[in-house]
Design a protein around this motif. Sequence first.
Motif, PDB file in Angstrom:
ATOM      1  N   LEU A 110       0.830  -1.199   0.000  1.00  0.00           N
ATOM      2  CA  LEU A 110       0.000   0.000   0.000  1.00  0.00           C
ATOM      3  C   LEU A 110       0.870   1.257   0.000  1.00  0.00           C
ATOM      4  CD1 LEU A 110      -2.817   1.195   0.028  1.00  0.00           C
ATOM      5  CD2 LEU A 110      -2.843   0.971   2.526  1.00  0.00           C
ATOM      6  N   ARG A 113       1.478   2.037  -3.473  1.00  0.00           N
ATOM      7  CA  ARG A 113       0.215   2.336  -4.147  1.00  0.00           C
ATOM      8  C   ARG A 113      -0.240   3.775  -3.882  1.00  0.00           C
ATOM      9  NH1 ARG A 113      -3.329   1.931  -8.227  1.00  0.00           N
ATOM     10  NH2 ARG A 113      -5.479   1.530  -7.612  1.00  0.00           N
ATOM     11  N   GLU A 116      -0.460   6.382  -6.548  1.00  0.00           N
ATOM     12  CA  GLU A 116      -1.506   6.271  -7.563  1.00  0.00           C
ATOM     13  C   GLU A 116      -2.784   6.997  -7.145  1.00  0.00           C
ATOM     14  OE1 GLU A 116      -0.878   4.819 -10.493  1.00  0.00           O
ATOM     15  OE2 GLU A 116       1.164   4.534  -9.730  1.00  0.00           O
ATOM     16  N   TYR A 117      -2.922   7.257  -5.867  1.00  0.00           N
ATOM     17  CA  TYR A 117      -4.146   7.894  -5.374  1.00  0.00           C
ATOM     18  C   TYR A 117      -4.006   9.410  -5.529  1.00  0.00           C
ATOM     19  CZ  TYR A 117      -5.120   3.321  -3.311  1.00  0.00           C
ATOM     20  OH  TYR A 117      -5.348   1.984  -3.111  1.00  0.00           O
ATOM     21  N   ARG A 167      -7.108  -0.034   2.616  1.00  0.00           N
ATOM     22  CA  ARG A 167      -6.898  -0.247   1.187  1.00  0.00           C
ATOM     23  C   ARG A 167      -8.239  -0.263   0.443  1.00  0.00           C
ATOM     24  NH1 ARG A 167      -4.354  -4.440   1.709  1.00  0.00           N
ATOM     25  NH2 ARG A 167      -2.198  -3.760   1.378  1.00  0.00           N
ATOM     26  N   LEU A 168      -9.232  -0.937   0.987  1.00  0.00           N
ATOM     27  CA  LEU A 168     -10.535  -1.023   0.337  1.00  0.00           C
ATOM     28  C   LEU A 168     -11.211   0.340   0.281  1.00  0.00           C
ATOM     29  CD1 LEU A 168     -12.656  -2.747  -0.999  1.00  0.00           C
ATOM     30  CD2 LEU A 168     -13.489  -3.421   1.269  1.00  0.00           C
ATOM     31  N   GLU A 171      -9.556   2.393  -2.385  1.00  0.00           N
ATOM     32  CA  GLU A 171      -9.945   1.962  -3.727  1.00  0.00           C
ATOM     33  C   GLU A 171     -11.330   2.492  -4.099  1.00  0.00           C
ATOM     34  OE1 GLU A 171      -8.280   0.481  -6.158  1.00  0.00           O
ATOM     35  OE2 GLU A 171      -6.469   0.512  -4.897  1.00  0.00           O
ATOM     36  N   TYR A 172     -12.251   2.557  -3.137  1.00  0.00           N
ATOM     37  CA  TYR A 172     -13.538   3.193  -3.392  1.00  0.00           C
ATOM     38  C   TYR A 172     -13.330   4.664  -3.754  1.00  0.00           C
ATOM     39  CZ  TYR A 172     -16.868  -0.469  -2.030  1.00  0.00           C
ATOM     40  OH  TYR A 172     -17.637  -1.606  -1.992  1.00  0.00           O
ATOM     41  N   TYR A 174     -10.694   5.993  -5.058  1.00  0.00           N
ATOM     42  CA  TYR A 174     -10.057   6.076  -6.373  1.00  0.00           C
ATOM     43  C   TYR A 174     -11.078   5.864  -7.482  1.00  0.00           C
ATOM     44  CZ  TYR A 174      -6.370   5.479  -9.877  1.00  0.00           C
ATOM     45  OH  TYR A 174      -5.546   5.627 -10.959  1.00  0.00           O
ATOM     46  N   ARG A 175     -12.029   4.986  -7.250  1.00  0.00           N
ATOM     47  CA  ARG A 175     -13.080   4.762  -8.239  1.00  0.00           C
ATOM     48  C   ARG A 175     -13.918   6.023  -8.426  1.00  0.00           C
ATOM     49  NH1 ARG A 175     -17.056  -0.319  -7.611  1.00  0.00           N
ATOM     50  NH2 ARG A 175     -18.078   0.989  -6.050  1.00  0.00           N
TER      51      ARG A 175
END
Length: 297
Positions: A110, A113, A116-117, A167-168, A171-172, A174-175
């Motif tokens: 993470l 990662r 990327e955010y 992390r989850l 990811e929400y 980021y979506r």
Amino acid sequence: MKNILKLSDPNVYARFLNAPVLHPLVSIIHYDEVSPIHSSLNRYGVYGLFIQKNFPKNLTYGMKMFDAADGSIIAVEPGQIGGREDDGEEIHISGWALLFSPELLHGTDLEARMKEYRFFSYFSTETLKMEPSEWSRITQLLSQLRHEMQENTDSPSLRSVILGYIRLILEYCYRIYLRQLSKDDTDSPDLLKRFHNLLREYYLDGRQLELGVPSVKYCAAQMAYSPRYLGDVIHRATGSTAIAYIHSFVVERGKNLLMNGQNINEAAHMLGFEYPHHFSRLFKKMTGLTPSEFLEK
């Protein structure tokens, strides 16, 4: 200098709001349970997500003023300053805050990662606007994560669970961010965001320490454009030049470094200037103040 709450760890904010302290590296605050509260202008040494149905007006975000849409998310990262200085007024807020220390991410996938955010930025139009279903899912995850932290003492196993939830949630976020990008009507706003994110990643990667302050030529090459074309698009989008946009970005970053306790020489070096007086000259040109005068305000 303004009265700034220094969030050196996630629980500084929890203690400020009289919220429970649940973990040394993570804080989850349910505003509905602690409101009314006093606002605060925060200097972040941690990552934070503010997931709220309503935000105070006239927030500071990246040294600029803005109003956040209701039912949205503000994301902050270490080194940023944001919020609203306490004016003595008690305010009612509905929603959540999740703050976590960079230490929690060390050595994990993470950690890599996080670059990327791109919603962790000072581009205020990238405040993440949630659909009702996204509000339900994200707040449910926060509630479940808080329950894990309430029921279990700190351990490698718990930290693994915490990282999974974070992390989850990210990811929400980021979506949502990608969905907002896809709604752009023209190429110019999208290119401007790409240009802004390129500058942000330039500093996140430490390229300024080798290459110096970013140039239009460098940015154009990275975006596969000619410098003239990039300059034309930026001018259409902002009414100003590409180099002026770069200088504005650098000076805003310099303001945060100075307010985070760096001296002028240190800030100049961290921004990629070969000589401190070059930084001071640009700062004066862009703001009308020298760095020293800025700190004395």
